[in-house]
Design a protein around this motif. Structure first.
Motif, mmCIF file in Angstrom:
data_model
loop_
_atom_site.group_PDB
_atom_site.id
_atom_site.type_symbol
_atom_site.label_atom_id
_atom_site.label_comp_id
_atom_site.label_asym_id
_atom_site.label_seq_id
_atom_site.Cartn_x
_atom_site.Cartn_y
_atom_site.Cartn_z
ATOM 1 N N THR A 1 0.829 -1.193 0.000
ATOM 2 C CA THR A 1 0.000 0.000 0.000
ATOM 3 C C THR A 1 0.866 1.247 0.000
ATOM 4 O OG1 THR A 1 -1.915 1.083 1.007
ATOM 5 C CG2 THR A 1 -0.208 0.331 2.508
ATOM 6 N N LEU A 2 0.292 2.308 -0.512
ATOM 7 C CA LEU A 2 0.910 3.627 -0.489
ATOM 8 C C LEU A 2 -0.242 4.590 -0.306
ATOM 9 C CD1 LEU A 2 3.559 5.159 -0.772
ATOM 10 C CD2 LEU A 2 3.225 5.206 -3.236
ATOM 11 N N ALA A 3 -0.408 5.076 0.913
ATOM 12 C CA ALA A 3 -1.637 5.771 1.272
ATOM 13 C C ALA A 3 -1.516 7.282 1.265
ATOM 14 C CB ALA A 3 -2.118 5.305 2.653
ATOM 15 N N VAL A 4 -0.295 7.815 1.032
ATOM 16 C CA VAL A 4 -0.109 9.252 1.000
ATOM 17 C C VAL A 4 1.142 9.559 0.195
ATOM 18 C CG1 VAL A 4 1.312 9.431 3.085
ATOM 19 C CG2 VAL A 4 -0.150 11.352 2.439
ATOM 20 N N GLY A 5 1.168 10.724 -0.440
ATOM 21 C CA GLY A 5 2.354 11.142 -1.175
ATOM 22 C C GLY A 5 3.272 11.965 -0.294
ATOM 23 N N GLY A 6 4.322 12.520 -0.889
ATOM 24 C CA GLY A 6 5.292 13.303 -0.127
ATOM 25 C C GLY A 6 5.062 14.791 -0.298
ATOM 26 N N GLY A 7 5.241 15.538 0.776
ATOM 27 C CA GLY A 7 5.065 16.984 0.706
ATOM 28 C C GLY A 7 4.345 17.512 1.924
ATOM 29 N N ALA B 1 1.559 13.255 6.459
ATOM 30 C CA ALA B 1 1.639 13.232 7.918
ATOM 31 C C ALA B 1 2.071 11.846 8.365
ATOM 32 C CB ALA B 1 0.293 13.573 8.556
ATOM 33 N N GLN B 2 2.580 11.770 9.577
ATOM 34 C CA GLN B 2 2.864 10.468 10.167
ATOM 35 C C GLN B 2 1.529 9.818 10.541
ATOM 36 O OE1 GLN B 2 5.630 8.933 10.455
ATOM 37 N NE2 GLN B 2 7.248 10.440 10.235
ATOM 38 N N PHE B 3 1.377 8.572 10.134
ATOM 39 C CA PHE B 3 0.130 7.881 10.446
ATOM 40 C C PHE B 3 0.045 7.526 11.923
ATOM 41 C CE2 PHE B 3 0.399 6.798 5.877
ATOM 42 C CZ PHE B 3 -0.864 7.215 5.489
ATOM 43 N N SER B 4 -1.089 7.838 12.547
ATOM 44 C CA SER B 4 -1.366 7.317 13.881
ATOM 45 C C SER B 4 -1.681 5.831 13.779
ATOM 46 C CB SER B 4 -2.544 8.068 14.519
ATOM 47 O OG SER B 4 -2.240 9.441 14.657
ATOM 48 N N TYR B 5 -2.321 5.452 12.684
ATOM 49 C CA TYR B 5 -2.521 4.046 12.339
ATOM 50 C C TYR B 5 -2.755 3.984 10.840
ATOM 51 C CZ TYR B 5 -7.555 4.835 11.761
ATOM 52 O OH TYR B 5 -8.771 5.279 11.326
ATOM 53 N N LEU B 6 -2.563 2.815 10.256
ATOM 54 C CA LEU B 6 -2.798 2.623 8.832
ATOM 55 C C LEU B 6 -3.321 1.212 8.614
ATOM 56 C CD1 LEU B 6 -2.570 3.318 5.817
ATOM 57 C CD2 LEU B 6 -0.175 2.560 5.902
ATOM 58 N N ILE B 7 -4.486 1.121 8.022
ATOM 59 C CA ILE B 7 -5.059 -0.174 7.646
ATOM 60 C C ILE B 7 -4.609 -0.486 6.220
ATOM 61 C CG2 ILE B 7 -7.147 -1.546 7.389
ATOM 62 C CD1 ILE B 7 -6.630 -0.608 10.231
ATOM 63 N N SER C 1 -7.075 3.151 4.165
ATOM 64 C CA SER C 1 -6.847 2.645 2.816
ATOM 65 C C SER C 1 -7.410 1.240 2.610
ATOM 66 C CB SER C 1 -5.341 2.644 2.512
ATOM 67 O OG SER C 1 -5.065 2.034 1.279
ATOM 68 N N GLY C 2 -6.985 0.295 3.418
ATOM 69 C CA GLY C 2 -7.393 -1.092 3.229
ATOM 70 C C GLY C 2 -8.882 -1.311 3.366
ATOM 71 N N ASN C 3 -9.485 -0.742 4.408
ATOM 72 C CA ASN C 3 -10.925 -0.927 4.615
ATOM 73 C C ASN C 3 -11.743 -0.363 3.457
ATOM 74 O OD1 ASN C 3 -10.634 -2.237 7.076
ATOM 75 N ND2 ASN C 3 -10.709 -0.340 8.261
ATOM 76 N N SER C 4 -11.333 0.803 2.953
ATOM 77 C CA SER C 4 -12.091 1.414 1.858
ATOM 78 C C SER C 4 -11.995 0.569 0.593
ATOM 79 C CB SER C 4 -11.572 2.830 1.598
ATOM 80 O OG SER C 4 -10.210 2.827 1.176
ATOM 81 N N ILE C 5 -10.824 0.006 0.332
ATOM 82 C CA ILE C 5 -10.647 -0.815 -0.867
ATOM 83 C C ILE C 5 -11.417 -2.125 -0.751
ATOM 84 C CG2 ILE C 5 -8.920 -2.165 -2.141
ATOM 85 C CD1 ILE C 5 -6.974 0.172 -1.609
ATOM 86 N N VAL C 6 -11.376 -2.748 0.413
ATOM 87 C CA VAL C 6 -12.093 -4.010 0.608
ATOM 88 C C VAL C 6 -13.594 -3.805 0.472
ATOM 89 C CG1 VAL C 6 -12.719 -5.716 2.371
ATOM 90 C CG2 VAL C 6 -10.317 -5.193 1.924
ATOM 91 N N ASP C 7 -14.114 -2.691 0.953
ATOM 92 C CA ASP C 7 -15.544 -2.408 0.813
ATOM 93 C C ASP C 7 -15.960 -2.419 -0.659
ATOM 94 O OD1 ASP C 7 -15.949 -2.212 3.503
ATOM 95 O OD2 ASP C 7 -15.935 -0.022 3.576
ATOM 96 N N VAL C 8 -15.085 -1.913 -1.530
ATOM 97 C CA VAL C 8 -15.390 -1.891 -2.959
ATOM 98 C C VAL C 8 -15.196 -3.270 -3.575
ATOM 99 C CG1 VAL C 8 -14.694 -0.952 -5.202
ATOM 100 C CG2 VAL C 8 -14.866 0.557 -3.212
ATOM 101 N N LEU C 9 -14.084 -3.934 -3.248
ATOM 102 C CA LEU C 9 -13.788 -5.235 -3.850
ATOM 103 C C LEU C 9 -14.841 -6.282 -3.502
ATOM 104 C CD1 LEU C 9 -9.909 -5.499 -3.309
ATOM 105 C CD2 LEU C 9 -11.132 -4.910 -5.407
ATOM 106 N N TYR C 10 -15.394 -6.216 -2.295
ATOM 107 C CA TYR C 10 -16.377 -7.199 -1.870
ATOM 108 C C TYR C 10 -17.817 -6.784 -2.179
ATOM 109 C CZ TYR C 10 -13.124 -10.366 0.468
ATOM 110 O OH TYR C 10 -12.138 -11.281 0.723
ATOM 111 N N GLY C 11 -17.999 -5.633 -2.789
ATOM 112 C CA GLY C 11 -19.343 -5.230 -3.198
ATOM 113 C C GLY C 11 -20.167 -4.580 -2.123
#
Length: 528
Positions: free
Chosen positions: A177-183, A187-193, A312-322
Motif C-alpha cells: 500500500t501507499l496511502a499518502v504522497g510526499g510533501g 503526515a505520520q500515520f497514527s494508524y494505517l489499515i 486505505s485497506g478498509n475502503s478498498i475491501v468495501d469496494v472489492l467485496y461489493g
C-alpha cells in the motif's frame, strides 16, 4: 513576519499583549495536520475529487477543520488549487484535485466552506502557475552565487484568467500500500489499515484463503506454471481471483520522470494476468499512469485508489467485496501513451545560462480532455427545435471582479434513470460548447456542471445545472473584459467528456430561465 518567527507551527505570528492579540498558528497541510501526534491522514485531493461528490468534499473539509482547530491551529494551509495538473509529470498533482478548472473550483469552494465552518481559516494555495516542482527555487553554488534562477512560468493572458486563476487558487510506505504522497500534505500515520490486513480480516469472516507475495521482482519473472500453483512453487492453491496492488510514488520538490508505476509494475501485471483469468489491479499513485495492460483479456477490473489515507485497506475491501457500489470518476484523462500529453513540465533547455529554465504554457487552454478529445468526434443527436442567435455582451470590470459574473442566468435540466438492478450513484455532467465567434484556441467543450445522485433500481431523478454568467463567458485580451460571445451555445450531458447522451442548442439568455436539456431520460445501467 509569519515564517520568520520561531514557534510550534509551520507559520507563527506572535502575540501582541497590549492589543489583546494572542497570535496565530498556521499549519500544514492539504490532507492532514502535518506537525502533530495522533492526527488523521485524510484521502488526498485527487482521491476525493474522484468521488465527484460535493457533499463529501465539504465533509472532508469540515472534518479536517475540526481536527486542525482541536490541535490549536488557527489557519489551515489548505486546500490546494495549484498545481492544477497541467502536466501529468508534476510531482505534486496529488495534493490538488483535477486539471479541469471547473471541477477544481467546485472542490475548492466546498473544501473552504468545510474548513471555515469548523472554525479555522482556509488558505487557498498555491497561488498561480505552480505547475512544476523542478527548480522552483534558485540553485546556488556553495559560495552563494546563483547558478540557475528559479524556473519562469510563461503564460498568455487568457489562459491565466480562464485556467489558472479559475479555481483559486515523511515518506510513508508499507508493503502492498501507499496511502499518502510526499510533501506538505503528508503526515505520520497514527494508524494505517493496509489492504492486506483488511483482506485477511474479511477472509476470516468468509472462510477464504489468502496467499500474499510481496516481491515484485520475483513475481514478474516467474513462469505461468509457478503462478497457477501447478508446480507448487509460488501458490499452493489455484486462485479464484488475483489481486495485484501497484504503487507510484510522487512528492513535493521533484517531478515524475515517467508515468509508469514503480517496482516493475507492468511486468508484474503481465505475469499474473498471463496465468490468472480473473486479475484485478489496484493502483496507489498520485494520478495519471500509463496502463499498457488495461485491455488484457484477463484483467477484469482496475481500481484507481490514488492515496486513500489511513483507512486505505478498509475502503478498498468495501469496494472489492461489493459492500459499496463504486461510483467514482477519474478527475483527469488517461491517454494511451505518455507521449500523447501536450504539457511537459519544462521547455527544452539548450544552453547553460542562469535564466534558461523556462516553462512555456504553449498548450494554452487545451489541457487534459480539452486537448485529448478528438476534434472530429461526433456529438449526440441535436434535440433542439430551432436555433437562437445571441449577441456579444460585455460585463464592466469592477474592483475585485464584476459580481454579475456569479449570477445564475440559465438552468438546464436532465432526468436520469437507473435501468439496472443495483442501487448506486450516478454523476451526470454538463459540458458547454462555445459559439464559433469565440477566439481561436477555445476548447471543443468545457465542463460546467455536475451532480452526484443516488438511485435505486428503476428510480428516476431530475437534476438541475445552474449556469452563471462566468460559465458562458471568455476572457477578451483586447478589452480586458469577460464577454459572452455572439452565436450559439451547445449544451451536452453525459457521464464523461466522451460519453455524451444528448445535446441541445441554447442562445442568448435575457433572463434566468429553465431548459429541458433532453427530451428523453438518460439511462444508466448499474453504474459500474
Amino acid at each position: 513576519m509569519v515564517t520568520g518567527q520561531p514557534g510550534p507551527c509551520i507559520g507563527n505570528i506572535v502575540g501582541i499583549p497590549r492589543l489583546n492579540f494572542s497570535g496565530l498558528c498556521l499549519q500544514d497541510g492539504p490532507a492532514s495536520l502535518r506537525i502533530a501526534n495522533y492526527a488523521s491522514s485524510f484521502p488526498s485531493g485527487v482521491t476525493i475529487a474522484s468521488s465527484w461528490d460535493k457533499k463529501m468534499l465539504y465533509e472532508r473539509g469540515l472534518a479536517m477543520g475540526r481536527e486542525f482547530k482541536g490541535k490549536g491551529a488557527h489557519v489551515a494551509l489548505a486546500p490546494v488549487a495549484g498545481p492544477l495538473g497541467r502536466s501529468a509529470y508534476c510531482g505534486l498533482n496529488w495534493e490538488g484535485f483535477s486539471p479541469d478548472p471547473y471541477l477544481t473550483g467546485i472542490a475548492m469552494q466546498e473544501s473552504v466552506l468545510g474548513l471555515q465552518d469548523a472554525g479555522v481559516q482556509a488558505t487557498a494555495k498555491h497561488f498561480i502557475l505552480n505547475e512544476q516542482e523542478i527548480l522552483r527555487n534558485a540553485f546556488s553554488f556553495p559560495n552563494g552565487s546563483v547558478q540557475y534562477e528559479a524556473i519562469s512560468s510563461n503564460v498568455d493572458d487568457r489562459t491565466l484568467r480562464e485556467i489558472t486563476e479559475g479555481p483559486i487558487n515523511q515518506d510513508i510506505f508499507e508493503f502492498g500500500t501507499l496511502a499518502v504522497g510526499g510533501g506538505s500534505g503528508a503526515a505520520q500515520f497514527s494508524y494505517l489499515i493496509s489492504p492486506l490486513q483488511a483482506i485477511k480480516e474479511r477472509a476470516l469472516e468468509t472462510g477464504a484463503i489468502v496467499e500474499a507475495w510481496l516481491n515484485n521482482t520475483y513475481v514478474s519473472q516467474v513462469t505461468e506454471t509457478a503462478i497457477t500453483g501447478a508446480g507448487g512453487i509460488l501458490l499452493a492453491n489455484t486462485p479464484d481471483v488475483c489481486l495485484v496492488f501497484l504503487k507510484g510514488w510522487a512528492s513535493e520538490g521533484v517531478d515524475r520522470e515517467t508515468l509508469d508505476l514503480d517496482w516493475s509494475a507492468n511486468e508484474v501485471v503481465e505475469a499474473v494476468a498471463g496465468a490468472c483469468n480473473n486479475t484485478v489491479v489496484i493502483t496507489h499513485s498520485s494520478g495519471i499512469n500509463d496502463l499498457p495492460w488495461a485491455d488484457h483479456p484477463n484483467v477484469t477490473a482496475i481500481l484507481v485508489a490514488h492515496y486513500p489515507g489511513q483507512e486505505s485497506g478498509n475502503s478498498i475491501v468495501d469496494v472489492l467485496y461489493g459492500d459499496v457500489n463504486p461510483s467514482g470518476h477519474l478527475p483527469y484523462t488517461i491517454a494511451f501513451n505518455g507521449s500523447d500529453y501536450n504539457s511537459p513540465v519544462v521547455t527544452s533547455i539548450n544552453t547553460t545560462g542562469s535564466d534558461d529554465w523556462q516553462s512555456y504554457f504553449t498548450e494554452r487552454l487545451e489541457i487534459d480532455y480539452r486537448f485529448l478529445t478528438p476534434k472530429i468526434l461526433m456529438f449526440a443527436m441535436n434535440l433542439a427545435d430551432g436555433q437562437i442567435t445571441s449577441h456579444a455582451e460585455e460585463l464592466e470590470t469592477q474592483p475585485g471582479g464584476n459580481p454579475a459574473l456569479w449570477e445564475v442566468i440559465y438552468t438546464a435540466n436532465v432526468v436520469v434513470y437507473n435501468t439496472g438492478d443495483v442501487r448506486g450513484n450516478v454523476v451526470p455532467q454538463l459540458y458547454v460548447s462555445f459559439p464559433s465567434s469565440t477566439p481561436a484556441g477555445t476548447p471543443l467543450r468545457q465542463l460546467r456542471g455536475f451532480e452526484k445522485v443516488e438511485l435505486t433500481s428503476g428510480q428516476r431523478a431530475s437534476v438541475d445545472f445552474e449556469l452563471m454568467r462566468r460559465d458562458l463567458s471568455y476572457w477578451d485580451i483586447n478589452s480586458q473584459q469577460w464577454l459572452i460571445p455572439e452565436g450559439e451555445f451547445t449544451l451536452h450531458v453525459g457521464l464523461s467528456s466522451r460519453d455524451l447522451h444528448g445535446s441541445t442548442i441554447a442562445g442568448r439568455i435575457e433572463r434566468a430561465q429553465r431548459l429541458l436539456l433532453l427530451d428523453e431520460t438518460m439511462k444508466v445501467r448499474n453504474f459500474v
